[in-house]
Enzyme design. Structure first.
Site, PDB file in Angstrom:
ATOM      1  N   HIS A  20       0.831  -1.202   0.000  1.00 20.24           N
ATOM      2  CA  HIS A  20       0.000   0.000   0.000  1.00 20.24           C
ATOM      3  C   HIS A  20       0.866   1.253   0.000  1.00 20.24           C
ATOM      4  O   HIS A  20       1.786   1.372   0.801  1.00 20.24           O
ATOM      5  CB  HIS A  20      -0.926  -0.014   1.215  1.00 20.24           C
ATOM      6  CG  HIS A  20      -1.922   1.089   1.223  1.00 20.24           C
ATOM      7  ND1 HIS A  20      -2.312   1.701   2.368  1.00 20.24           N
ATOM      8  CD2 HIS A  20      -2.604   1.699   0.219  1.00 20.24           C
ATOM      9  CE1 HIS A  20      -3.198   2.642   2.085  1.00 20.24           C
ATOM     10  NE2 HIS A  20      -3.385   2.656   0.778  1.00 20.24           N
ATOM     11  N   ASP A  28       7.647   7.798 -20.568  1.00 15.16           N
ATOM     12  CA  ASP A  28       7.928   7.884 -21.992  1.00 15.16           C
ATOM     13  C   ASP A  28       9.405   7.582 -22.216  1.00 15.16           C
ATOM     14  O   ASP A  28      10.154   7.350 -21.256  1.00 15.16           O
ATOM     15  CB  ASP A  28       7.506   9.247 -22.558  1.00 15.16           C
ATOM     16  CG  ASP A  28       8.237  10.438 -21.950  1.00 15.16           C
ATOM     17  OD1 ASP A  28       9.385  10.290 -21.469  1.00 15.16           O
ATOM     18  OD2 ASP A  28       7.666  11.542 -21.965  1.00 15.16           O
ATOM     19  N   HIS A  98       6.426  19.507 -13.677  1.00 16.93           N
ATOM     20  CA  HIS A  98       7.261  18.427 -14.208  1.00 16.93           C
ATOM     21  C   HIS A  98       8.543  18.231 -13.403  1.00 16.93           C
ATOM     22  O   HIS A  98       8.968  17.089 -13.184  1.00 16.93           O
ATOM     23  CB  HIS A  98       7.585  18.685 -15.684  1.00 16.93           C
ATOM     24  CG  HIS A  98       8.293  17.553 -16.352  1.00 16.93           C
ATOM     25  ND1 HIS A  98       7.774  16.290 -16.442  1.00 16.93           N
ATOM     26  CD2 HIS A  98       9.500  17.496 -16.964  1.00 16.93           C
ATOM     27  CE1 HIS A  98       8.620  15.498 -17.080  1.00 16.93           C
ATOM     28  NE2 HIS A  98       9.680  16.214 -17.408  1.00 16.93           N
ATOM     29  N   TYR A 120       5.525  14.608 -21.971  1.00 16.05           N
ATOM     30  CA  TYR A 120       4.882  14.465 -20.656  1.00 16.05           C
ATOM     31  C   TYR A 120       3.994  13.228 -20.547  1.00 16.05           C
ATOM     32  O   TYR A 120       3.104  13.183 -19.700  1.00 16.05           O
ATOM     33  CB  TYR A 120       4.095  15.731 -20.284  1.00 16.05           C
ATOM     34  CG  TYR A 120       4.951  16.966 -20.308  1.00 16.05           C
ATOM     35  CD1 TYR A 120       5.889  17.201 -19.304  1.00 16.05           C
ATOM     36  CD2 TYR A 120       4.838  17.887 -21.344  1.00 16.05           C
ATOM     37  CE1 TYR A 120       6.695  18.327 -19.336  1.00 16.05           C
ATOM     38  CE2 TYR A 120       5.636  19.019 -21.382  1.00 16.05           C
ATOM     39  CZ  TYR A 120       6.565  19.228 -20.374  1.00 16.05           C
ATOM     40  OH  TYR A 120       7.359  20.344 -20.406  1.00 16.05           O
ATOM     41  N   ALA A 121       4.230  12.218 -21.368  1.00 16.54           N
ATOM     42  CA  ALA A 121       3.449  10.976 -21.300  1.00 16.54           C
ATOM     43  C   ALA A 121       4.057  10.072 -20.233  1.00 16.54           C
ATOM     44  O   ALA A 121       4.700   9.062 -20.518  1.00 16.54           O
ATOM     45  CB  ALA A 121       3.407  10.294 -22.660  1.00 16.54           C
ATOM     46  N   ASN A 122       3.855  10.483 -18.996  1.00 14.09           N
ATOM     47  CA  ASN A 122       4.382   9.778 -17.830  1.00 14.09           C
ATOM     48  C   ASN A 122       3.335   9.824 -16.733  1.00 14.09           C
ATOM     49  O   ASN A 122       2.559  10.772 -16.651  1.00 14.09           O
ATOM     50  CB  ASN A 122       5.636  10.482 -17.277  1.00 14.09           C
ATOM     51  CG  ASN A 122       6.675  10.780 -18.327  1.00 14.09           C
ATOM     52  OD1 ASN A 122       7.294   9.888 -18.859  1.00 14.09           O
ATOM     53  ND2 ASN A 122       6.861  12.061 -18.630  1.00 14.09           N
TER      54      ASN A 122
END
Length: 131
Positions: A20, A28, A98, A120-122
């Site tokens: 947890h 990316d 970011h 920013y594909a994270n």
């Protein structure tokens, strides 16, 4: 041999070992991986596998309590932002700058690097509990 789900042994073990609030990063191709954080590199070519494909597969096998993404994704990459909102419509999504996102990755159990080549594909997935 497994019949269903993720076959990659490193990812399967990672997911089975999560507790947890532990975190993993779906990244990316360009996101730096902090020293000391294991990287599971899935990138074959630019775009393969993509961020959405990998994120969906991980989310299918992981209890996700919340998600963190860079706030820049909303203005710079609205398609990926919309994907995150749809995929995690039942979870809270925290948007942070970011630079703060990159610092937060240092706490992750691992970074799973995709071949994604859009900005920013994270995301950081925070583990929940099954009960």
């Amino acid at each position: 041999m497994k019949k269903h789900g993720i076959l990659n042994s490193h990812i399967a073990k990672l997911l089975a070992d999560l507790g947890h609030t532990d975190t993993i990063v779906i990244a990316d191709a360009g996101l730096p991986v902090p020293p000391g954080v294991p990287k599971i590199d899935l990138a074959l070519t630019l775009g393969t596998p993509g961020f959405r494909e990998v994120t969906k597969l991980i989310a299918d096998e992981m209890v996700v309590e919340k998600v963190t993404a860079a706030q820049e994704i909303e203005s710079v990459n609205p398609g990926q932002a919309a994907f995150l909102k749809a995929e995690f419509s039942n979870q809270k999504i925290d948007y942070i700058p970011h630079e703060a996102f990159k610092k937060a990755t240092s706490q992750a159990k691992a970074v799973i690097r995709t071949g994604e080549a859009t900005p920013y594909a994270n995301c950081i997935l925070h583990a929940g509990v099954i009960f």
